[in-house]
Design a protein around this motif. Structure first.
Motif, PDB file in Angstrom:
ATOM      1  N   THR A  98       1.675   8.944  -6.270  1.00 21.07           N
ATOM      2  CA  THR A  98       2.897   8.713  -5.501  1.00 21.07           C
ATOM      3  C   THR A  98       2.675   7.750  -4.339  1.00 21.07           C
ATOM      4  N   LEU A  99       1.446   7.272  -4.158  1.00 20.35           N
ATOM      5  CA  LEU A  99       1.120   6.455  -2.986  1.00 20.35           C
ATOM      6  C   LEU A  99       0.915   5.000  -3.375  1.00 20.35           C
ATOM      7  N   GLY A 100       1.320   4.104  -2.481  1.00 18.22           N
ATOM      8  CA  GLY A 100       1.040   2.681  -2.613  1.00 18.22           C
ATOM      9  C   GLY A 100       0.298   2.203  -1.379  1.00 18.22           C
ATOM     10  N   LEU A 101       0.409   0.911  -1.090  1.00 17.59           N
ATOM     11  CA  LEU A 101      -0.255   0.383   0.096  1.00 17.59           C
ATOM     12  C   LEU A 101       0.406   0.875   1.378  1.00 17.59           C
ATOM     13  N   ASN A 102       1.680   1.222   1.309  1.00 20.18           N
ATOM     14  CA  ASN A 102       2.406   1.725   2.475  1.00 20.18           C
ATOM     15  C   ASN A 102       2.233   3.233   2.547  1.00 20.18           C
ATOM     16  N   ALA A 103       1.232   3.684   3.310  1.00 15.88           N
ATOM     17  CA  ALA A 103       0.843   5.090   3.284  1.00 15.88           C
ATOM     18  C   ALA A 103       1.644   5.903   4.290  1.00 15.88           C
ATOM     19  N   PRO A 130     -10.953   1.288  -3.209  1.00 18.23           N
ATOM     20  CA  PRO A 130     -10.817   2.109  -2.000  1.00 18.23           C
ATOM     21  C   PRO A 130      -9.544   1.866  -1.213  1.00 18.23           C
ATOM     22  N   GLU A 131      -8.684   0.898  -1.621  1.00 18.95           N
ATOM     23  CA  GLU A 131      -7.647   0.414  -0.720  1.00 18.95           C
ATOM     24  C   GLU A 131      -6.621   1.474  -0.317  1.00 18.95           C
ATOM     25  N   ASN A 132      -6.002   2.170  -1.267  1.00 20.74           N
ATOM     26  CA  ASN A 132      -4.946   3.121  -0.902  1.00 20.74           C
ATOM     27  C   ASN A 132      -5.447   4.263  -0.016  1.00 20.74           C
ATOM     28  N   PRO A 133      -6.524   4.966  -0.383  1.00 13.42           N
ATOM     29  CA  PRO A 133      -6.962   6.060   0.486  1.00 13.42           C
ATOM     30  C   PRO A 133      -7.487   5.597   1.840  1.00 13.42           C
ATOM     31  N   VAL A 134      -8.149   4.440   1.899  1.00 17.68           N
ATOM     32  CA  VAL A 134      -8.648   3.966   3.188  1.00 17.68           C
ATOM     33  C   VAL A 134      -7.481   3.603   4.104  1.00 17.68           C
ATOM     34  N   ILE A 135      -6.446   2.980   3.551  1.00 22.57           N
ATOM     35  CA  ILE A 135      -5.252   2.704   4.355  1.00 22.57           C
ATOM     36  C   ILE A 135      -4.664   4.014   4.874  1.00 22.57           C
ATOM     37  N   ARG A 334      -8.679   9.849  -6.182  1.00 18.97           N
ATOM     38  CA  ARG A 334      -8.116   9.140  -5.039  1.00 18.97           C
ATOM     39  C   ARG A 334      -8.635   7.709  -5.047  1.00 18.97           C
ATOM     40  N   GLY A 335      -7.720   6.744  -5.158  1.00 16.56           N
ATOM     41  CA  GLY A 335      -8.139   5.348  -5.180  1.00 16.56           C
ATOM     42  C   GLY A 335      -6.967   4.422  -5.414  1.00 16.56           C
ATOM     43  N   GLY A 336      -7.231   3.128  -5.247  1.00 12.43           N
ATOM     44  CA  GLY A 336      -6.206   2.108  -5.423  1.00 12.43           C
ATOM     45  C   GLY A 336      -6.397   1.352  -6.722  1.00 12.43           C
ATOM     46  N   ARG A 337      -5.441   0.472  -7.012  1.00 12.56           N
ATOM     47  CA  ARG A 337      -5.383  -0.158  -8.328  1.00 12.56           C
ATOM     48  C   ARG A 337      -5.630  -1.653  -8.312  1.00 12.56           C
ATOM     49  N   ILE A 338      -5.808  -2.251  -7.132  1.00 13.60           N
ATOM     50  CA  ILE A 338      -5.885  -3.708  -7.057  1.00 13.60           C
ATOM     51  C   ILE A 338      -7.185  -4.231  -7.648  1.00 13.60           C
ATOM     52  N   ARG A 420       7.562   8.806  -8.021  1.00  8.75           N
ATOM     53  CA  ARG A 420       8.183   9.672  -7.024  1.00  8.75           C
ATOM     54  C   ARG A 420       7.552  11.060  -7.130  1.00  8.75           C
ATOM     55  N   GLU A 421       7.879  11.926  -6.194  1.00  6.53           N
ATOM     56  CA  GLU A 421       7.288  13.258  -6.198  1.00  6.53           C
ATOM     57  C   GLU A 421       7.696  14.056  -7.436  1.00  6.53           C
TER      58      GLU A 421
END
Length: 427
Positions: A98-103, A130-135, A334-338, A420-421
């Motif tokens: 449910t998360l993107g770069l805008n945390a 690491p991008e989404n969780p680090v943000i 937990r992680g990003g997709r870029i 979405r949730e």
């Protein structure tokens, strides 16, 4: 978050310089801190990765990337992250699908578990960055500390600074953050001039990028030869490769809610994450060691040997990596997709070069990455910037802009790789 801060900027024309100057020190502090968090998580993950995939299997007399060891480590990583999500306070944050770069702003108690889950994921081999969780960690820390030490500052300021600083640190340049902020502000109410709204976030991003450059020395440049003056055949190849990459990426996007729902039926992180580890272990055994991990160093290895694999091997790695990204993002890691998407696009571009040697490998890589990122992130500026930053060749910028047009038509208005949730895809 960025747009919320923009709405609180001074109305009318330019903001007084003294108001902007007051933001410099907080923005610089957030930039440096966000970079150090990113570096700390990355270094911890790399050190654990070296242990898991080096001395440990050698001491056990097992091949570092044997099928057995790939399965063992990825299932163990699923168990470890599952335990963190289950038992650590805060459960490592909300569902990462449910998360993107805008945390969102998470409570401080959630952040240690999220850091542990991210470092474990980076070390164990799932195909996420690491991008989404680090943000998310930096946004939570900035909101908490900023509210404690400067309570009179605008509440939306701290998340905006943290997001920008982390993006600058991740890409090693504030330009990426400026482009993301500009895209976030487009079409939204904004007080004051654009550069007044960009001033503090850009300061944070510049300090984050400079700190990362000083202590970590990252580089997106793949070392590919610069592309010469583009011709008509290059434009045609660029359009075709970017469009094919976008279509392939959309296959994963459309499958995302269904795969996520399948893992959700397992009902517990100690079932879903180890099951995800089993699937990822099978994919890793099929695709080989280059299809493991977040994919940045593996992308560089592909680019350094554009003739080192056949077209079939490049295609296999691209499909396996995209499937690994899909399953890792769906089962709860937990992680990003870029960064994994960059690997997929690179493999596709080199597959095109292997199939048609007249296709410049640099052109193939940047347009493959562009199309894949447009599908996976739906961030136009990020996709263009990331693709252009992979090579030191100004000539590719015009080609990328042209190639982005049909690729964008293929992805715009369609579901995104974010839910979405209730589990339905965001459009």
């Amino acid at each position: 978050m960025v747009e919320d801060a923009a709405r609180q900027a001074p109305p009318g024309g330019a903001a007084p310089a003294r108001m902007l100057l007051r933001l410099v020190l907080p923005a610089a502090a957030v930039g440096v801190a966000a970079s150090l968090v990113f570096v700390g998580v990355s270094v911890a993950g790399e050190q654990l990765q070296r242990l898991l995939w080096g001395p440990l299997p050698e001491a056990l007399g097992v091949g570092r990337y044997s099928v057995l060891w790939v399965f063992v480590v990825l299932v163990a990583t699923g168990v470890a992250v599952g335990l963190i999500v289950w038992k650590v306070p805060g459960h490592a944050g909300p569902d990462p699908a449910t998360l993107g770069l805008n945390a969102p702003v998470m409570p401080p108690a959630v952040l240690p578990g999220l850091v542990l889950a991210t470092a474990s994921m980076l070390a164990g081999g799932p195909s996420l960055g690491p991008e989404n969780p680090v943000i998310a960690v930096n946004v939570g820390l900035a909101a908490w500390l900023g509210g404690r030490f400067l309570p009179r500052a605008q509440g939306a300021l701290w998340p905006a600074l943290a997001e920008s600083a982390t993006i600058g640190a991740l890409f090693g340049t504030p330009v990426a953050a400026a482009l993301v902020i500009s895209e976030a502000l487009a079409g939204r109410p904004m007080r004051g001039r654009l550069w007044d709204n960009l001033f503090a976030p850009l300061t944070a991003a510049a300090c984050g990028a400079a700190t990362t450059e000083l202590v970590f020395h990252p580089s997106l440049d793949l070392g590919l030869p610069p592309m010469g003056r583009p011709h008509g055949k290059d434009l045609l190849a660029a359009v075709v490769i970017a469009s094919v990459a976008a279509v392939l990426g959309m296959c994963a996007v459309y499958a995302f809610p269904h795969v996520h729902r399948a893992f959700g039926r397992l009902g517990h992180p100690m079932l879903a994450l180890p099951a995800g580890g089993v699937v990822l272990g099978a994919l890793g055994a099929l695709g080989g060691p280059l299809t493991l991990f977040k994919g940045l160093s593996e992308t560089a290895e592909l680019a350094h040997h554009p003739a080192g694999w056949s077209a079939g091997q490049f295609a296999t790695m691209a499909v396996v990596k995209l499937a690994a990204l899909l399953f890792a993002a769906s089962c709860g890691f937990r992680g990003g997709r870029i960064f994994p998407a960059v690997f997929v696009g690179t493999a596709l571009g080199l597959c095109a070069h292997a199939l048609v040697p007249a296709v410049d490998p640099t052109l193939g890589v940047v347009t493959g990455v562009l199309g894949m990122l447009l599908a996976v992130t739906r961030q136009g500026w990020v996709s263009l910037f990331t693709a252009a930053a992979l090579v030191a060749s100004p000539a590719v910028i015009t080609v990328l802009c042209i190639a982005s047009l049909p690729a964008w038509l293929l992805v715009t208005g369609r579901p995104q790789m974010q839910l979405r949730e209730d589990g339905t895809a965001i459009r």
